[in-house]
Write a protein that holds these residues in place. Structure first.
Motif, mmCIF file in Angstrom:
data_model
loop_
_atom_site.group_PDB
_atom_site.id
_atom_site.type_symbol
_atom_site.label_atom_id
_atom_site.label_comp_id
_atom_site.label_asym_id
_atom_site.label_seq_id
_atom_site.Cartn_x
_atom_site.Cartn_y
_atom_site.Cartn_z
ATOM 1 N N ARG A 137 0.835 -1.202 0.000
ATOM 2 C CA ARG A 137 0.000 0.000 0.000
ATOM 3 C C ARG A 137 0.868 1.250 0.000
ATOM 4 N N ALA A 138 1.938 1.242 0.805
ATOM 5 C CA ALA A 138 2.842 2.395 0.841
ATOM 6 C C ALA A 138 3.553 2.568 -0.500
ATOM 7 N N GLU A 139 3.962 1.456 -1.113
ATOM 8 C CA GLU A 139 4.644 1.543 -2.400
ATOM 9 C C GLU A 139 3.705 2.057 -3.488
ATOM 10 N N LEU A 174 7.566 -4.223 -9.884
ATOM 11 C CA LEU A 174 8.450 -5.393 -9.929
ATOM 12 C C LEU A 174 9.854 -5.040 -9.462
ATOM 13 N N LEU A 175 10.343 -3.891 -9.886
ATOM 14 C CA LEU A 175 11.668 -3.458 -9.446
ATOM 15 C C LEU A 175 11.705 -3.218 -7.942
ATOM 16 N N ARG A 176 10.657 -2.629 -7.396
ATOM 17 C CA ARG A 176 10.607 -2.387 -5.961
ATOM 18 C C ARG A 176 10.538 -3.699 -5.184
ATOM 19 N N CYS A 177 9.810 -4.687 -5.719
ATOM 20 C CA CYS A 177 9.756 -5.995 -5.054
ATOM 21 C C CYS A 177 11.138 -6.630 -4.995
ATOM 22 N N LEU A 178 11.894 -6.520 -6.083
ATOM 23 C CA LEU A 178 13.254 -7.060 -6.085
ATOM 24 C C LEU A 178 14.144 -6.322 -5.094
#
Length: 232
Positions: A137-139, A174-178
């Motif tokens: 949610r924050a992302e 996807l980049l933030r998850c990585l």
């Protein structure tokens, strides 16, 4: 800091969650689960979680209104039936108790599970599951602000190029998850997750009188609710 002081200890929150599960799934009077929801609103209010109270009050109020209109005024909806509305209305107390538990600070959660000698893998798995939705949610909030600053959230832009809009959301997420997975691995290693010795935590929140009293009162109220309403 005041919010953390007002919140109950993890053990009390876990007791509330377990009692809520028993009350919702064991009662013979499913139409009376609003009593459990009312008690949970009192629990959230005692912790001064006003934002959670307001959000769940709106959600529960809308479901109650829809259920009333469906049952007594013949309302028919294209996407949802009475069963779906009733299911979410019935499970709202579980959602409230679960959110009250997972909204505890991660340090308090890990310290509690470490004190009860839970396996390290289980602690890490629970922390990742508990913090997934608040983190996402924050992302998403940060991503929406970034897209708004670049003029990519206008209705005309979304309607003209829906594929590009989807790409603007998917690729950064996807980049933030990585990046987050790498940060979690480094943080776990830095905090000695592989250390075989006993672990300690800054979050040594002990059970206070108010925690014990709140858990006992809530569990007792659920027991009375089951005795009066009947058990399946």
């Amino acid at each position: 800091m005041e919010k953390k002081k007002a919140g109950f200890a993890v053990a009390a929150r876990l007791c509330v969650f377990a009692a809520t599960l028993a009350g919702v799934f064991l009662t013979d009077g499913t139409d009376r689960t609003w009593i459990i929801a009312a008690m949970l609103f009192c629990v959230l209010a005692a912790q001064k979680a006003w934002k959670q109270c307001a959000g769940f009050a709106v959600f529960y109020g809308i479901l109650s209104l829809l259920l009333y209109l469906i049952r007594f005024h013949g309302l028919r909806m294209a996407a949802f039936s009475e069963f779906h509305v009733f299911l979410f209305w019935w499970l709202t107390p579980v959602f409230m108790a679960a959110w009250n538990l997972v909204s505890a600070p991660p340090g308090m959660l890990s310290a509690f599970f470490a004190r009860v000698h839970a396996p390290t893998g289980a602690i890490l798995g629970l922390l990742v599951i508990f913090r997934f939705f608040p983190t996402m949610r924050a992302e998403l909030h940060g991503l929406r602000e970034s897209m708004h600053n670049r003029g990519l959230t206008g209705p005309a832009q979304v309607l003209r190029r829906p594929g590009n809009t989807f790409e603007y959301i998917l690729v950064p997420m996807l980049l933030r998850c990585l990046q987050i997975s790498d940060q979690l691995a480094v943080s776990a290693a830095a905090r000695g997750i592989d250390t075989p010795g006993p672990r300690h935590s800054y979050y040594e929140q002990k059970l206070r009188v108010r925690d014990i009293l709140a858990a006992a009162l809530y569990a007792g109220a659920i027991l009375v609710f089951l005795l009066i309403g009947g058990v399946k």
